[in-house]
Design an enzyme around this catalytic site. Structure first.
Site, PDB file in Angstrom:
ATOM      1  N   GLU A   1       0.845  -1.195   0.000  1.00  0.00           N
ATOM      2  CA  GLU A   1       0.000   0.000   0.000  1.00  0.00           C
ATOM      3  C   GLU A   1       0.882   1.247   0.000  1.00  0.00           C
ATOM      4  O   GLU A   1       1.870   1.298   0.717  1.00  0.00           O
ATOM      5  CB  GLU A   1      -0.800  -0.076   1.309  1.00  0.00           C
ATOM      6  CG  GLU A   1      -2.003   0.781   1.397  1.00  0.00           C
ATOM      7  CD  GLU A   1      -2.776   0.492   2.708  1.00  0.00           C
ATOM      8  OE1 GLU A   1      -2.955  -0.688   3.074  1.00  0.00           O
ATOM      9  OE2 GLU A   1      -3.170   1.457   3.357  1.00  0.00           O
TER      10      GLU A   1
ATOM     11  N   CYS B   1       4.923  -6.800   8.504  1.00  0.00           N
ATOM     12  CA  CYS B   1       5.857  -6.263   9.494  1.00  0.00           C
ATOM     13  C   CYS B   1       5.951  -7.260  10.646  1.00  0.00           C
ATOM     14  O   CYS B   1       4.984  -7.956  10.950  1.00  0.00           O
ATOM     15  CB  CYS B   1       5.320  -4.927  10.012  1.00  0.00           C
ATOM     16  SG  CYS B   1       6.398  -4.102  11.194  1.00  0.00           S
TER      17      CYS B   1
ATOM     18  N   CYS C   1       3.345  -4.176  16.883  1.00  0.00           N
ATOM     19  CA  CYS C   1       2.666  -3.105  17.637  1.00  0.00           C
ATOM     20  C   CYS C   1       1.167  -3.428  17.709  1.00  0.00           C
ATOM     21  O   CYS C   1       0.554  -3.807  16.715  1.00  0.00           O
ATOM     22  CB  CYS C   1       2.889  -1.750  16.968  1.00  0.00           C
ATOM     23  SG  CYS C   1       4.633  -1.293  16.939  1.00  0.00           S
TER      24      CYS C   1
ATOM     25  N   CYS D   1      -1.639  -1.744  15.333  1.00  0.00           N
ATOM     26  CA  CYS D   1      -1.294  -1.570  13.917  1.00  0.00           C
ATOM     27  C   CYS D   1      -1.777  -2.753  13.076  1.00  0.00           C
ATOM     28  O   CYS D   1      -1.551  -3.918  13.422  1.00  0.00           O
ATOM     29  CB  CYS D   1       0.206  -1.403  13.784  1.00  0.00           C
ATOM     30  SG  CYS D   1       0.733  -1.172  12.079  1.00  0.00           S
TER      31      CYS D   1
ATOM     32  N   CYS E   1      -3.399   2.308   9.030  1.00  0.00           N
ATOM     33  CA  CYS E   1      -2.219   1.794   8.335  1.00  0.00           C
ATOM     34  C   CYS E   1      -2.383   0.309   7.973  1.00  0.00           C
ATOM     35  O   CYS E   1      -2.558  -0.525   8.851  1.00  0.00           O
ATOM     36  CB  CYS E   1      -1.055   1.862   9.305  1.00  0.00           C
ATOM     37  SG  CYS E   1       0.183   2.999   8.833  1.00  0.00           S
TER      38      CYS E   1
ATOM     39  N   CYS F   1       3.656   8.462   0.889  1.00  0.00           N
ATOM     40  CA  CYS F   1       3.979   7.613   2.037  1.00  0.00           C
ATOM     41  C   CYS F   1       4.199   6.202   1.502  1.00  0.00           C
ATOM     42  O   CYS F   1       3.305   5.626   0.886  1.00  0.00           O
ATOM     43  CB  CYS F   1       2.813   7.646   3.023  1.00  0.00           C
ATOM     44  SG  CYS F   1       2.998   6.475   4.375  1.00  0.00           S
TER      45      CYS F   1
END
Ligand code: SAH
Length: 354
Positions: A93, A113, A117, A120, A334, A106
């Site tokens: 993205e 990932c 977190c 997220c 996100c 961005c």
């Protein structure tokens, strides 16, 4: 023989590659310009290159080209969210935003990932793989081509942890700032990290002029550990020290990102603690009302609490802003757009099987 990822090569590496396949050196500058200024995605578009050299290039190398599979445009401010498909079928993205000071993109730095977190969406399925320098470049190249507008600012704040893909990110930064490429100024680039200290130190030692943004999200280690597993490895004190070091080395003001989660990190007491913590640093704090994801229970802080938090922080003469939400009508947290796309695709596949 494995083909070379030609768009990830800098001019010196490309020159060596061209010489290795028995061609004249000056061809490298021509090809580099096609790739990094004209942003072409096939060798056949390189009109000053002979057919025989094109054939050689095709045999020995390939040009990374991301394919947009979905583009959402905001009716409010023209923000565009892109879902790109990579060569191996993975989806990433990227976001294009228009500001008064110029257009900003961005970018994602990894597929997924592994930082974990809690708030997220990008990390819910873990890390699939690192992005290559050419894939990061192409997020920007494809968006310039699609919008037909110049991009002047880049933030490494999409999916992934840039300091967990260090070498590729550094190569990407060198290529995107190259005067023979898009020549984006280092000052217009911000790298956001959850705080992998040894790599931040390495970045500081390179003395690049990029802005470092730290995802802090808490003013004490216990609260930070609740939100971010990386806090089990590095303490807030160590983060503050490395920020001071980064500032000494680069002269660039640090940005702290602080996502406000109702009842977790948004009280006046915490604002005061944060103020104390960073009062000796030349920094800017960006408060982000947390964007709730459906897989978790976190709630956004009340507007009034956010304002109060800001007021208390400002008592320490900190520079504080509340992040303006871009593309509110197309916004997901996100990585949420990517996740819903993947879920939808796998549903279609399953239905196809039955
Ligand atoms: N891995 C890097 C960059 C990617 S995330 C980092 O941790 O900084 C970019 C920023 O968005 C980080 O500050 C991250 O903590 C924050 N973020 C992620 N999901 C969020 C959400 N649902 N609501 C608010 N901020 C979020």
């Amino acid at each position: 023989m494995e083909k070379i990822d030609i768009k990830s090569l800098n001019l010196d590496e490309l020159t060596k590659f061209i010489e290795d396949i028995g061609e004249k050196k000056f061809r490298a500058a021509q090809i580099y310009k096609w790739l990094h200024q004209d942003l072409v995605v096939d060798f056949d578009s390189m009109s000053n290159i002979s057919k025989s050299l094109k054939d050689k290039l095709k045999d020995a190398s390939y040009i990374t080209a991301l394919v947009p599979v979905e583009v959402l445009t905001s009716n409010i401010d023209g923000t565009k969210k892109y879902l790109f498909k990579l060569e191996d079928g993975n989806i990433i993205e990227s976001v294009f935003m228009r500001y008064n000071h110029g257009n900003s993109v961005c970018i994602s730095t990894q597929v997924g990932c592994r930082m974990g977190c809690k708030f997220c969406a990008s990390t819910l399925d873990g890390l699939a793989r690192n992005l290559t320098p050419s894939e990061m470049l192409d997020e920007i190249y494809r968006i310039e081509k699609d919008t037909d507008e110049r991009v002047s600012n880049i933030v490494l704040m999409g999916s992934g942890e840039p300091m967990d893909n260090f070498d590729n990110v550094i190569k990407f930064l060198n290529l995107i700032t190259d005067e023979n490429g898009l020549n984006i100024s280092q000052r217009n680039i911000t790298l956001s990290t959850c705080g992998i200290i040894p790599n931040i130190k390495k970045l500081a030692d390179m003395e690049m002029g990029i802005t470092l943004a730290i995802s802090l999200h808490a003013s004490d280690d216990d609260t930070r550990r609740e939100l971010m597993p990386i806090a089990n490895k590095y303490s807030i004190d160590e983060i503050i020290d490395v920020c001071k070091y980064y500032f000494e080395k680069t002269g660039r003001r640090i940005t702290f990102e602080y996502s406000l989660v109702a009842g977790v990190n948004d009280t006046i007491k915490e604002a005061t603690k944060l103020g104390e913590l960073i009062k000796d640093l030349n920094c800017h704090v960006n408060l982000i009302p947390v964007n709730p994801i459906k897989e978790r229970n976190f709630k956004q802080s009340q507007r009034l609490d956010i304002e109060k938090f800001k007021n208390y922080l400002e008592k320490y003469r900190n520079n504080v802003t509340i992040r303006r939400e871009m593309g509110r009508d197309i916004n997901g947290a996100c990585g949420q757009l990517r996740k819903s796309y993947i879920n939808q695709e796998s549903q279609i596949e399953k239905e196809g099987d039955s």
